[in-house]
Scaffold this motif. Sequence first.
Motif, PDB file in Angstrom:
ATOM      1  N   UNK A   1      36.740  19.603  21.351  1.00 13.62           N
ATOM      2  CA  UNK A   1      35.815  19.200  22.395  1.00 13.62           C
ATOM      3  C   UNK A   1      36.581  18.395  23.267  1.00 13.62           C
ATOM      4  N   UNK A   2      37.497  17.470  22.965  1.00 11.47           N
ATOM      5  CA  UNK A   2      38.551  16.697  23.913  1.00 11.47           C
ATOM      6  C   UNK A   2      39.345  17.611  24.489  1.00 11.47           C
ATOM      7  N   UNK A   3      40.088  18.434  23.792  1.00 14.64           N
ATOM      8  CA  UNK A   3      40.848  19.381  24.319  1.00 14.64           C
ATOM      9  C   UNK A   3      40.301  20.117  25.509  1.00 14.64           C
ATOM     10  N   UNK A   4      39.242  20.392  25.158  1.00 14.31           N
ATOM     11  CA  UNK A   4      38.374  21.508  26.331  1.00 14.31           C
ATOM     12  C   UNK A   4      37.983  20.664  27.325  1.00 14.31           C
ATOM     13  N   UNK A   5      37.939  19.341  27.278  1.00 17.39           N
ATOM     14  CA  UNK A   5      37.740  18.497  28.536  1.00 17.39           C
ATOM     15  C   UNK A   5      38.894  18.369  29.611  1.00 17.39           C
ATOM     16  N   UNK A   6      40.081  18.235  28.809  1.00 16.13           N
ATOM     17  CA  UNK A   6      41.318  18.230  29.799  1.00 16.13           C
ATOM     18  C   UNK A   6      41.380  19.527  30.470  1.00 16.13           C
ATOM     19  N   UNK A   7      41.132  20.634  29.923  1.00 14.83           N
ATOM     20  CA  UNK A   7      41.085  21.946  30.386  1.00 14.83           C
ATOM     21  C   UNK A   7      39.996  21.962  31.666  1.00 14.83           C
ATOM     22  N   UNK A   8      38.750  21.483  31.311  1.00  7.56           N
ATOM     23  CA  UNK A   8      37.921  21.318  32.449  1.00  7.56           C
ATOM     24  C   UNK A   8      38.317  20.772  33.751  1.00  7.56           C
ATOM     25  N   UNK A   9      38.928  19.427  33.329  1.00  6.34           N
ATOM     26  CA  UNK A   9      39.299  18.705  34.717  1.00  6.34           C
ATOM     27  C   UNK A   9      40.415  19.425  35.245  1.00  6.34           C
ATOM     28  N   UNK A  10      41.421  19.830  34.718  1.00  5.60           N
ATOM     29  CA  UNK A  10      42.528  20.560  35.225  1.00  5.60           C
ATOM     30  C   UNK A  10      42.282  21.787  36.202  1.00  5.60           C
ATOM     31  N   UNK A  11      41.091  22.454  35.723  1.00  2.00           N
ATOM     32  CA  UNK A  11      40.570  23.481  36.522  1.00  2.00           C
ATOM     33  C   UNK A  11      39.592  23.182  37.731  1.00  2.00           C
ATOM     34  N   UNK A  12      39.667  21.878  37.729  1.00  2.00           N
ATOM     35  CA  UNK A  12      38.684  21.360  38.781  1.00  2.00           C
ATOM     36  C   UNK A  12      39.155  20.693  40.118  1.00  2.00           C
ATOM     37  N   UNK A  13      40.666  20.080  39.744  1.00  2.00           N
ATOM     38  CA  UNK A  13      41.109  19.044  40.703  1.00  2.00           C
ATOM     39  C   UNK A  13      42.536  19.515  41.358  1.00  2.00           C
ATOM     40  N   UNK A  14      42.940  19.160  42.453  1.00  2.00           N
ATOM     41  CA  UNK A  14      44.328  19.646  42.744  1.00  2.00           C
ATOM     42  C   UNK A  14      45.427  18.469  41.854  1.00  2.00           C
ATOM     43  N   UNK A  15      46.492  19.330  41.680  1.00  2.00           N
ATOM     44  CA  UNK A  15      47.339  18.774  40.614  1.00  2.00           C
ATOM     45  C   UNK A  15      47.941  17.384  41.205  1.00  2.00           C
TER      46      UNK A  15
END
Length: 394
Positions: free
Chosen positions: A321-335
């Motif tokens: 769940x925590x790994x997926x949460x980082x992936x969600x955030x990366x997909x939503x924001x500018x680097x």
Amino acid sequence: MPAGLTAYRTVLTDAPARAFSLAGFVARMPISMTTIGIVLLVSLSTGSFGRAGLVAGISTAAGAVSAPLWGRTIDRVGQARVLVTTSLTFTTGLALLAASVLAGWPLALTLLAAAVVGLGFNSSGAAVRARWNHRLQGSPLLETAFAVEAVLDEVIFIVGPVLVTFLATAVHPVAALGTSAALGLVGSFVLASRRSTEPPRHPRRAAAAAPARLSPTALLPMVFASVALGAIFGGMEVVVVAYATESGLLPYAGAFLMAWAVGSLVAGVVVGTITWRRPPAFRFRVGAAALALSLVPLPLVGAPALVAVLLTVSGMAIAPTMIASVGVTRALVPQARLTEALGWNSTGLAAGLALGASVLGQLVDRGGPQLGFTGVVGAGVLLILAALGVRSRG
């Protein structure tokens, strides 16, 4: 892409990355030691889990406020200065908190010291993940690197609670908090010294020339879900200490939390070997539901061995769940705003930790650890509801 355990080998043979990952591991040891250390110090000194939960809650609430601010500062001025500043603040706050409890200062002063501790909670977890993102941007190995950090997080939650419980019960609660402060200070200074692997800074003037905005509507569902996750984590720490105390097993309180972390560690290792076809938001929703459902039996059992087994099984839902949460955030924001965005996730977690520790501490005072476990189940229901709103473009 390298498959299975070969992916881990490829990631971990990168010497500079291995160095910053190890430094980050040491720097964030306090995340598994500070809350339970505060709960042990205050509860053993005053006899109140409600008061202990309140002090721990204020600390994490202050961390919730400061996390995105430190994240934004890191993105603009670089990691080194922020890591040094926060680690010194954290150490000072812990010293004041310990002195206030031992000297019997008014509660308001203890809460003020707890707030200073929270303001100094370092951003090493987000900083390390931002370094991985910079180093492996566009590579499918990035998911494996995030899995490495998730596994290290679970090692932290295996070692930390056991160490802090041993020091608090066999030596003195202040020794436990002092060790937490020392580890955070050393790790943060070493991580700050690794300048060559820092992501590039994005000063305000550069941001003005090429705006990179965070979308509140995109981030809020993940932040709300992080609050629910934090409530589970923070509440569980208080309830487990109360359960161990009532069962005459206080020296083993850390072992129960270790069982939870062991389950998560095993799952985290497996996740890093998989090439995912489903988007991270889907994986997050499934993981959140599995975690929440795994908590349901806890209020119904009393045998310590069975509680440990249930916690191990429950832990298997945490790392995915925590790994997926980082992936969600990366997909939503500018680097250029990634550290700040991860800071908002940390804000949600910290707010939830504060809420969970405080509310469930009060439940324990009123109805014992079984009522506390029921409160943890309630936090799991909130997690399922919040996770339904999480979406990503990845």
